[in-house]
Scaffold this motif. Structure first.
Motif, PDB file in Angstrom:
ATOM      1  N   LEU A   1       0.830  -1.200   0.000  1.00 39.82           N
ATOM      2  CA  LEU A   1       0.000   0.000   0.000  1.00 39.82           C
ATOM      3  C   LEU A   1       0.867   1.255   0.000  1.00 39.82           C
ATOM      4  O   LEU A   1       0.602   2.211  -0.739  1.00 39.82           O
ATOM      5  N   GLY A   2       1.933   1.242   0.793  1.00 42.74           N
ATOM      6  CA  GLY A   2       2.860   2.371   0.821  1.00 42.74           C
ATOM      7  C   GLY A   2       3.554   2.564  -0.513  1.00 42.74           C
ATOM      8  O   GLY A   2       3.721   3.696  -0.988  1.00 42.74           O
ATOM      9  N   ALA A   3       3.965   1.487  -1.140  1.00 44.97           N
ATOM     10  CA  ALA A   3       4.635   1.566  -2.440  1.00 44.97           C
ATOM     11  C   ALA A   3       3.677   2.090  -3.504  1.00 44.97           C
ATOM     12  O   ALA A   3       4.063   2.902  -4.357  1.00 44.97           O
ATOM     13  N   GLU A   4       2.440   1.670  -3.442  1.00 45.38           N
ATOM     14  CA  GLU A   4       1.448   2.140  -4.412  1.00 45.38           C
ATOM     15  C   GLU A   4       1.178   3.630  -4.224  1.00 45.38           C
ATOM     16  O   GLU A   4       1.073   4.376  -5.204  1.00 45.38           O
ATOM     17  N   ALA A   5       1.102   4.078  -2.983  1.00 43.60           N
ATOM     18  CA  ALA A   5       0.895   5.505  -2.714  1.00 43.60           C
ATOM     19  C   ALA A   5       2.082   6.322  -3.222  1.00 43.60           C
ATOM     20  O   ALA A   5       1.901   7.406  -3.808  1.00 43.60           O
ATOM     21  N   MET A   6       3.283   5.815  -3.012  1.00 46.72           N
ATOM     22  CA  MET A   6       4.491   6.505  -3.478  1.00 46.72           C
ATOM     23  C   MET A   6       4.492   6.577  -5.010  1.00 46.72           C
ATOM     24  O   MET A   6       4.816   7.616  -5.585  1.00 46.72           O
ATOM     25  N   ARG A   7       4.129   5.507  -5.669  1.00 48.22           N
ATOM     26  CA  ARG A   7       4.087   5.472  -7.130  1.00 48.22           C
ATOM     27  C   ARG A   7       3.061   6.481  -7.656  1.00 48.22           C
ATOM     28  O   ARG A   7       3.325   7.216  -8.608  1.00 48.22           O
ATOM     29  N   ASP A   8       1.889   6.528  -7.030  1.00 50.49           N
ATOM     30  CA  ASP A   8       0.870   7.494  -7.445  1.00 50.49           C
ATOM     31  C   ASP A   8       1.362   8.928  -7.280  1.00 50.49           C
ATOM     32  O   ASP A   8       1.125   9.782  -8.133  1.00 50.49           O
ATOM     33  N   MET A   9       2.054   9.198  -6.175  1.00 51.38           N
ATOM     34  CA  MET A   9       2.572  10.530  -5.914  1.00 51.38           C
ATOM     35  C   MET A   9       3.614  10.923  -6.969  1.00 51.38           C
ATOM     36  O   MET A   9       3.626  12.035  -7.469  1.00 51.38           O
ATOM     37  N   LEU A  10       4.487  10.001  -7.338  1.00 52.56           N
ATOM     38  CA  LEU A  10       5.516  10.278  -8.340  1.00 52.56           C
ATOM     39  C   LEU A  10       4.905  10.490  -9.715  1.00 52.56           C
ATOM     40  O   LEU A  10       5.367  11.355 -10.490  1.00 52.56           O
ATOM     41  N   LEU A  11       3.878   9.745 -10.043  1.00 52.62           N
ATOM     42  CA  LEU A  11       3.221   9.907 -11.343  1.00 52.62           C
ATOM     43  C   LEU A  11       2.503  11.244 -11.446  1.00 52.62           C
ATOM     44  O   LEU A  11       2.451  11.844 -12.515  1.00 52.62           O
TER      45      LEU A  11
END
Length: 84
Positions: free
Chosen positions: A71-81
């Protein structure tokens, strides 16, 4: 955490009682969860059953940990995108 209603000693004792020839109907009246116990614990000793329960607890902890990390990795990926 919820404490188990039946102890390992009761579970293994009931399974061994069945293996020595006690009728299933009598055991069901005495212990309603015999079928579940047999499928999970047949052939195990008390200490092995305790270890199995510990391993299941550890497995659940690890699954929760992994879900949190994903979940943390997905949130980080969304933020970077969104930035890019």
């Amino acid at each position: 955490m919820k404490k188990a209603y039946y102890t390992e000693e009761k579970i293994i004792g009931t399974i061994k009682e069945h293996e020595t020839g006690a009728k299933v109907g009598d055991l069901y009246r005495k212990w309603d969860a015999l079928c579940n116990w047999r499928s999970k614990c047949v052939g195990l000793e008390v200490n092995e059953t305790k270890r199995l329960r510990e391993i299941e607890k550890e497995n659940n902890k690890l699954k929760k940990f992994l879900a949190d990390k994903r979940l943390g990795a997905e949130a980080m990926r969304d933020m970077l995108l969104k930035k890019g």
